[in-house]
Design a protein around this motif. Sequence first.
Motif, PDB file in Angstrom:
ATOM      1  N   ARG A   1     -11.051 -41.854  28.953  1.00  0.00           N
ATOM      2  CA  ARG A   1     -12.371 -42.135  29.547  1.00  0.00           C
ATOM      3  C   ARG A   1     -13.387 -41.059  29.182  1.00  0.00           C
ATOM      4  NH1 ARG A   1     -11.948 -45.378  35.133  1.00  0.00           N
ATOM      5  NH2 ARG A   1     -10.326 -46.819  34.471  1.00  0.00           N
TER       6      ARG A   1
ATOM      7  N   SER B   1     -14.464 -41.760  25.719  1.00  0.00           N
ATOM      8  CA  SER B   1     -15.347 -42.929  25.744  1.00  0.00           C
ATOM      9  C   SER B   1     -16.756 -42.528  26.185  1.00  0.00           C
ATOM     10  CB  SER B   1     -14.772 -43.990  26.676  1.00  0.00           C
ATOM     11  OG  SER B   1     -15.647 -45.073  26.809  1.00  0.00           O
ATOM     12  N   ALA B   2     -16.839 -41.651  27.197  1.00  0.00           N
ATOM     13  CA  ALA B   2     -18.148 -41.181  27.673  1.00  0.00           C
ATOM     14  C   ALA B   2     -18.848 -40.365  26.591  1.00  0.00           C
ATOM     15  CB  ALA B   2     -17.978 -40.357  28.941  1.00  0.00           C
TER      16      ALA B   2
ATOM     17  N   ASP C   1     -18.380 -40.624  23.315  1.00  0.00           N
ATOM     18  CA  ASP C   1     -18.802 -41.567  22.275  1.00  0.00           C
ATOM     19  C   ASP C   1     -20.061 -42.318  22.691  1.00  0.00           C
ATOM     20  OD1 ASP C   1     -16.627 -40.780  20.791  1.00  0.00           O
ATOM     21  OD2 ASP C   1     -15.391 -42.535  21.314  1.00  0.00           O
ATOM     22  N   SER C   2     -20.104 -42.746  23.951  1.00  0.00           N
ATOM     23  CA  SER C   2     -21.280 -43.449  24.461  1.00  0.00           C
ATOM     24  C   SER C   2     -22.508 -42.546  24.434  1.00  0.00           C
ATOM     25  CB  SER C   2     -21.013 -43.937  25.880  1.00  0.00           C
ATOM     26  OG  SER C   2     -22.157 -44.546  26.424  1.00  0.00           O
ATOM     27  N   SER C   3     -22.339 -41.286  24.823  1.00  0.00           N
ATOM     28  CA  SER C   3     -23.456 -40.330  24.789  1.00  0.00           C
ATOM     29  C   SER C   3     -23.937 -40.113  23.360  1.00  0.00           C
ATOM     30  CB  SER C   3     -23.025 -38.997  25.394  1.00  0.00           C
ATOM     31  OG  SER C   3     -22.705 -39.156  26.750  1.00  0.00           O
ATOM     32  N   ASN C   4     -23.006 -40.004  22.420  1.00  0.00           N
ATOM     33  CA  ASN C   4     -23.405 -39.835  21.011  1.00  0.00           C
ATOM     34  C   ASN C   4     -24.190 -41.046  20.513  1.00  0.00           C
ATOM     35  OD1 ASN C   4     -22.278 -37.297  20.778  1.00  0.00           O
ATOM     36  ND2 ASN C   4     -20.311 -38.073  20.039  1.00  0.00           N
ATOM     37  N   ARG C   5     -23.747 -42.253  20.895  1.00  0.00           N
ATOM     38  CA  ARG C   5     -24.491 -43.449  20.499  1.00  0.00           C
ATOM     39  C   ARG C   5     -25.887 -43.443  21.111  1.00  0.00           C
ATOM     40  NH1 ARG C   5     -19.484 -45.905  21.474  1.00  0.00           N
ATOM     41  NH2 ARG C   5     -20.204 -46.615  23.523  1.00  0.00           N
ATOM     42  N   SER C   6     -25.984 -43.035  22.372  1.00  0.00           N
ATOM     43  CA  SER C   6     -27.281 -42.986  23.047  1.00  0.00           C
ATOM     44  C   SER C   6     -28.214 -41.988  22.370  1.00  0.00           C
ATOM     45  CB  SER C   6     -27.109 -42.613  24.517  1.00  0.00           C
ATOM     46  OG  SER C   6     -26.363 -43.596  25.198  1.00  0.00           O
TER      47      SER C   6
END
Length: 160
Positions: A53, A56-57, A59-64
Motif C-alpha cells: 500500500r 501504491s501511494a 506511485d500515485s503521488s508520482n503520477r500526480s
Amino acid sequence: MSRSYNPFDEEEDGDFKPVKWNSEEDPYESPADRRRREEADRQRSLQQEVMRRAQSAVDSSNRSVSLIYESEKVGVETAEELVRQGEALKRTEKMVDKMEQDMKTSQRHINSIKSIFSGFTNYFRAKPAETPPQNGAYDYTASSKITGCHVNKQRTRRQV
C-alpha cells in the motif's frame, strides 16, 4: 484385528495423526511453536500489505506530480499563445483605425471632387422632371389621347 483387508496394514497407534502429503504443517510441532509461527506469518503478511500500500501511494503521488508538471506546461503554453493572439489583435485594431482614417480622407477627397465637378455638370445637365410622391400613393392621370376620345364621344352623344 485390522480394519482393512491389506495384509501390510498395521494397527494404528493412538497418538498418530494422519497428515496430507502436501501439507506444510509439521506433525511434530508443538502448539506453542505453531502459534508463534502463525503469528510470525501473519505479521509478515501484514508488513507486506503495508509495504504494498505504501508503494501504491508513492506511485500515485508520482503520477500526480507528473500530471501537475504537465498541467503547468500546458498552462504556460496557453498563456504564451494568448499573449501572441493579444498582440495580433492589437495590430489588427491599429490597422482598422488606419483604414478608417484612410476612408475618411478618401471621402473628403471624393466630396471635394464632386463639389468641383457638380457645378460643371449642373450647367450642362437639364433639370430633372418632377418625380411622383414617395408616400406610396400614385396619382393616375390619363393620357391626352384617352381624355380626348372621351370628350369626343360625349360631344357626339349630345349632338344626337
